[in-house]
Each structure stands twice: as structure tokens, then as C-alpha cells.
Design an enzyme around this catalytic site. Structure first.
Site, PDB file in Angstrom:
ATOM      1  CG  ASP A  40      36.310  75.725  55.896  1.00 28.05           C
ATOM      2  OD1 ASP A  40      35.499  75.096  55.181  1.00 28.05           O
ATOM      3  OD2 ASP A  40      36.017  76.236  56.984  1.00 28.05           O
ATOM      4  CG  HIS A 244      40.553  52.343  34.888  1.00 31.44           C
ATOM      5  ND1 HIS A 244      41.515  53.102  34.264  1.00 31.44           N
ATOM      6  CD2 HIS A 244      41.183  51.201  35.264  1.00 31.44           C
ATOM      7  CE1 HIS A 244      42.669  52.443  34.264  1.00 31.44           C
ATOM      8  NE2 HIS A 244      42.498  51.296  34.858  1.00 31.44           N
ATOM      9  CG  ASP A 261      40.096  45.739  41.022  1.00 33.31           C
ATOM     10  OD1 ASP A 261      40.649  45.659  42.131  1.00 33.31           O
ATOM     11  OD2 ASP A 261      40.722  45.911  39.958  1.00 33.31           O
ATOM     12  CG  ASP A 272      44.865  45.406  43.236  1.00 31.76           C
ATOM     13  OD1 ASP A 272      43.640  45.404  43.038  1.00 31.76           O
ATOM     14  OD2 ASP A 272      45.700  45.715  42.373  1.00 31.76           O
ATOM     15  CG  HIS A 351      44.256  44.337  31.964  1.00 28.19           C
ATOM     16  ND1 HIS A 351      44.791  43.385  32.798  1.00 28.19           N
ATOM     17  CD2 HIS A 351      42.918  44.125  31.967  1.00 28.19           C
ATOM     18  CE1 HIS A 351      43.807  42.650  33.297  1.00 28.19           C
ATOM     19  NE2 HIS A 351      42.663  43.066  32.794  1.00 28.19           N
ATOM     20  CG  HIS A 355      49.953  46.154  39.577  1.00 28.65           C
ATOM     21  ND1 HIS A 355      49.861  46.357  40.938  1.00 28.65           N
ATOM     22  CD2 HIS A 355      48.687  45.867  39.171  1.00 28.65           C
ATOM     23  CE1 HIS A 355      48.598  46.234  41.322  1.00 28.65           C
ATOM     24  NE2 HIS A 355      47.864  45.913  40.279  1.00 28.65           N
ATOM     25  CG  HIS A 362      49.113  50.443  39.792  1.00 30.48           C
ATOM     26  ND1 HIS A 362      48.492  51.067  38.767  1.00 30.48           N
ATOM     27  CD2 HIS A 362      48.328  49.365  40.078  1.00 30.48           C
ATOM     28  CE1 HIS A 362      47.371  50.415  38.434  1.00 30.48           C
ATOM     29  NE2 HIS A 362      47.264  49.382  39.233  1.00 30.48           N
ATOM     30  CD  GLU A 385      45.640  43.332  38.052  1.00 28.71           C
ATOM     31  OE1 GLU A 385      44.536  43.832  37.822  1.00 28.71           O
ATOM     32  OE2 GLU A 385      46.528  43.899  38.707  1.00 28.71           O
ATOM     33  CE1 TYR A 389      37.936  42.846  32.437  1.00 23.27           C
ATOM     34  CE2 TYR A 389      39.836  42.472  31.012  1.00 23.27           C
ATOM     35  CZ  TYR A 389      39.295  42.615  32.277  1.00 23.27           C
ATOM     36  OH  TYR A 389      40.113  42.531  33.367  1.00 23.27           O
ATOM     37  NE  ARG A 406      40.590  43.450  37.209  1.00 23.12           N
ATOM     38  CZ  ARG A 406      39.761  44.346  36.684  1.00 23.12           C
ATOM     39  NH1 ARG A 406      39.491  44.329  35.392  1.00 23.12           N
ATOM     40  NH2 ARG A 406      39.189  45.265  37.451  1.00 23.12           N
ATOM     41  CD  GLU A 408      44.073  42.782  41.181  1.00 20.79           C
ATOM     42  OE1 GLU A 408      42.949  43.326  41.151  1.00 20.79           O
ATOM     43  OE2 GLU A 408      45.146  43.411  41.074  1.00 20.79           O
TER      44      GLU A 408
HETATM   45  N1  GLY Z   1      42.887  47.837  41.317  1.00 20.02           N
HETATM   46  C1  GLY Z   1      43.858  48.314  40.423  1.00 20.02           C
HETATM   47  C2  GLY Z   1      44.486  47.221  39.687  1.00 20.02           C
HETATM   48  O1  GLY Z   1      44.025  46.107  39.745  1.00 20.02           O
HETATM   49  O2  GLY Z   1      45.509  47.376  39.095  1.00 20.02           O
HETATM   50 MN    MN Z   2      45.855  45.170  40.386  1.00 23.45          MN
HETATM   51 MN    MN Z   3      42.690  45.450  41.235  1.00 22.82          MN
END
Ligand code: GLY
Ligand code: MN
Ligand code: MN
Length: 441
Positions: A40, A244, A261, A272, A351, A355, A362, A385, A389, A406, A408
Site C-alpha cells: 500500500d 547514466h 549531473d 539540469d 552523445h 535538449h 528532456h 552539455e 569520456y 561533462r 552542462e
Molecule cells: N541529466 C540528464 C541530461 O543531462 O540530459
Molecule cells: Mn541535460
Molecule cells: Mn544533465
């Protein structure tokens, strides 16, 4: 702070205009379901972003119905009824009458009336605007209601001939942040910047990644953020090369970097931010070189966040600088053109650079239109960002092994120049070292 329903009402009016221009119809936007964690206990509730965008209402089990025809615009809310016993256990509920007044809707009913009222609401509407396929339980309710309308065809009532995706117009609206959204996002960014500064001050060799995560969460929450906007990544050493990584349970070692991050969600809007800094407070050797490279690419990419550029311009510029730097550092061989043409840089930068950011980390909204990257326009908010790596490999100098960086920031496009919402987060080498030294004084 008192609740201001006007931005939400203005968005309902805009959606209604869009639907009317497309021939009129009815939109149905449910909030998110509650999710059981075990027995529950539920997962912390998070309302649906589209529903929130149009109402500002955060109670579970709520649904907005918006009717937009030539003769009328009508916002109808279905929500939980008042319930003395449930309110003793679970807390306050507005109930239909107070919710209707608060949100500025035209009518509101208890959920118990939804199944009965839905066929009548759908009857003789030319189109139903709904996000079919998003929630199977809701899809089934809608099909049942449509079949109920079809069953009364002999009474001269017709079911909507079209089902259209309401996310189309809403995604386009959500890309452009209004004044109230920008104010909230600025505050979410400020709180998150403070959390990164706190992490920099707290960090020492020998601490665990989760101890730093705890510093971030403490800072988010003490400023009123309801949740993190996504699971925080606190990645020491080689963990930074797992994009991730969320284990956050390893010790932080002298001589290694720490990549964080993390961003908070404040009043439904996300920040972010990523920062990477040395666990011992001093940038040295190969880590310093890689950091300086990523920083140069990130600053140049931010400088592309202008109305004369498109969504891909920051990425293009970041890739050019990173690729040249990878050649200079002897991580790659060949010419710059070859590295870009063959995309060999993706071994270390796999990457994309940006975004959209907003209610969702996102965020909603198209990136391309008619096959072309869309132009940047005032009111858009995107992340910048870039990263690098480097996993161990025979053809990579050992000094670079397991370095992951990274950086960002969150950038608002304006008519003039990039507005970096997260600019209070140190990122130049000397600013980071100074912030970390403050924690050691
Ligand atoms: N924290 C998710 C990204 O940077 O896209
Ligand atoms: Mn991001
Ligand atoms: Mn991020």
C-alpha cells in the site's frame, strides 16, 4: 505564494484557438496515474506535465476537458470529491467547487460523474484531441465512451470522426517559455547552482559518492524544491565514463575527478547542471587538459545560442573544438576533416550537446521541421552539455584512462545574447578551485 491561475488560463485559451482553427472539437487531458511502489505504498506522486501546463493543478486523479467550438470555449475539470475520512488519512483535497474557482474553469465535477458525462461531452464533437497510446487504462475508457456515443447514433448523436494528438499543439507551445515559466526556471537553476557549490565545498578524498549526493539533496529541499528533476549522477573516477551512472555508492579517491549531473525540480520545472571537478580540489595533468578542452567547447557552444543560429549550431561547434582537441591530445589520429567525417570522435563524445528543458528535463518539442534543424528563437531553453569520456584502451595514452568530463548549463535564448540561467555554478578552473578551497578554509 498565492496561486495565480492566469498563465494557465491563457494557455487553455491558446489551445482552444488552435483547436477551433483546426475545425473545432474537444480535448481531454488526464493527469498522471498514481503508481504503487509495493503493497500500500506509492511512489512519490508527480502530476502529468501537459495537465499541469494547462491547469497548475497537482492533485492526483484529475482530468481536464476543453471544448473549443465556434459557439463556445469551455474548460471542465474532473477531480476528487471532498472526502472527510480520506482527507484525515491522505490530506486536503480541493473538491470540485473549490478547484473550479481556484483554476478559473467553467465547471467541475467529481470523478464519479466522469463515466456518465463523457459520452455526452464527446457527442457531436467533430474531433477528439487526446494523446492516444500514452496510457492504456485511459485509452480503454475513451474507447468505451466513444462506443457509448456510437450506440446512440439513432438519437442523432455522432461520435468524433477524428482522434488527433493533443501533444502536437501543446509541444509547440511548451517550447516557448512565458514570463512565469522563465521566473520559475531561473529559481530552479539558482537552487541547483547552490547545490553544486555546496558539493564542491564538501568534497574530500575518502568520502562516498552518496555523501555528496546527500549534500545536493539537502540544498534542493531546503529551498523548497519538491524533488530532484532526475536521478542525480555522482560519479567519481571511472564511473564518470558510464553516462547514466546512478549507483552513487563508491569512494571518492585522491587524484580522480568527480562528475556531478544534478538539478532540482521546482514548482514542476527542471534545472539540469553538470560539473566535473577534482576530488582533491586541484586540476592537474591529463585531467586538467581534458577539462580545459571540454570547457572551451562548452563556452563556444553557448556562444551559438543566438537567434541567428539553429538547434544544431551549438553541437556543430562543440564537435569541431572537441575533435581538434582530441587530435592535439593524441587521443585520435588523422585530419580534423577525417575525424568529423568518419565520426571517430564519437568514441570519446558519443552523445549530443543539447535538449530542450522545461517541465520535463528532456522537454517536449520538435528539434527538426521539414527535415531542417529548427531556428533558435527567444523563449526557448536548452542545455549545452559537451563532454569527453575516455575508457582504457591500448591505443590511448594511459594518463587519460578513465577520465570523464561533462560541463552542462541551461541557456535561455533571447533577442540579444545567450542568458545562462545556471551561470552561478563555477566552471572556470580557477573559480572551481577557489570554491573548493572555501570548503577547506
Ligand atoms: N541529466 C540528464 C541530461 O543531462 O540530459
Ligand atoms: Mn541535460
Ligand atoms: Mn544533465
Amino acid at each position: 505564494m498565492t496561486f495565480d491561475p492566469s498563465p494557465f488560463a491563457a494557455r487553455r485559451t491558446r489551445l482552444a484557438e488552435y483547436i477551433r482553427n483546426a475545425g473545432g472539437g474537444i480535448a481531454l487531458i488526464p493527469s498522471a496515474p498514481e503508481r504503487t511502489r509495493n503493497r500500500d505504498s506509492d511512489h512519490p506522486y508527480r502530476h502529468d506535465s501537459y495537465f499541469y501546463y494547462l491547469t497548475g493543478f497537482t492533485e492526483p486523479e484529475s482530468t481536464l476537458v476543453l471544448i473549443a467550438t465556434d459557439s463556445e470555449t469551455r474548460a471542465v475539470l474532473f477531480c476528487r470529491a471532498k472526502h472527510e475520512e480520506r482527507e484525515i488519512w491522505d490530506g486536503f483535497r480541493f473538491g470540485p467547487a473549490a478547484a473550479c474557482e481556484r483554476l478559473g474553469c467553467n465547471e467541475a465535477f467529481a470523478n464519479e460523474e466522469l463515466a456518465e458525462r463523457l459520452p455526452a461531452l464527446l457527442g457531436n464533437q467533430s474531433a477528439l484531441w487526446y494523446s492516444l497510446g500514452h496510457d492504456t487504462a485511459w485509452d480503454a475508457r475513451i474507447m468505451e465512451a466513444l462506443n457509448a456515443v456510437r450506440a446512440s447514433v439513432r438519437n442523432g448523436v455522432a461520435a468524433p470522426a477524428d482522434i488527433r494528438d493533443v501533444r502536437g499543439p501543446l509541444d509547440e507551445m511548451r517550447i516557448f517559455k512565458d514570463k512565469s515559466e522563465i521566473a520559475t526556471m531561473r529559481r530552479a537553476a539558482e537552487i541547483s547552482s547552490g547545490a553544486h557549490r555546496r558539493a564542491m565545498r564538501a568534497c574530500r578524498p575518502g568520502m562516498m559518492e552518496y555523501e555528496i549526493e546527500a549534500e545536493l539533496l539537502h540544498e534542493f529541499r531546503r529551498h523548497g524544491s519538491q524533488h530532484p528533476a532526475y536521478t542525480s549522477i555522482v560519479a567519481g573516477g571511472a564511473n564518470a565514463c558510464v553516462l547514466h551512472y546512478v549507483g552513487n555508492d563508491q569512494p571518492l579517491k585522491d587524484g580522480e575527478l568527480l562528475l556531478i549531473d544534478a538539478g532540482c525540480e521546482l514548482d514542476s520545472y527542471a534545472a539540469d547542471i553538470t560539473r566535473t571537478f577534482p576530488v582533491n580540489g586541484r586540476f592537474e595533468g591529463a585531467a586538467r587538459d581534458v577539462y580545459a578542452l571540454v570547457l572551451a567547447s562548452q563556452k563556444a557552444a553557448i556562444n551559438e545560442c543566438r537567434i541567428s543560429r539553429n538547434f544544431n549550431s551549438p553541437h556543430d561547434v562543440a564537435v569541431q573544438i572537441l575533435a581538434q582537441g582530441m587530435l592535439d591530445l593524441k587521443l585520435l589520429t588523422g585530419s580534423l576533416d577525417e575525424v568529423i567525417e568518419t565520426a571517430s570522435y564519437k568514441r570519446f563524445y558519443m552523445h549530443r550537446t543539447s535538449h530542450w528543458l522545461g517541465l520535463d528535463v528532456h522537454d517536449a518539442g520538435e528539434y527538426k521541421r521539414m527535415g531542417r534543424w529548427r531556428d533558435l528563437e527567444p523563449g526557448m531553453v536548452l542545455t549545452i552539455e559537451p563532454g569527453c569520456y575516455i575508457r582504457p584502451a591500448d591505443d590511448v595514452p594511459e594518463a587519460f584512462w578513465n577520465i570523464g568530463v561533462r560541463i552542462e548549463d541551461d541557456v535561455l535564448i533571447t533577442a540579444v545574447s545567450p542568458d545562462v540561467l545556471t551561470s552561478a555554478t563555477p566552471k572556470c578552473i580557477k573559480d572551481i578551485e577557489a570554491c573548493m578551497a572555501e570548503g577547506r578554509a
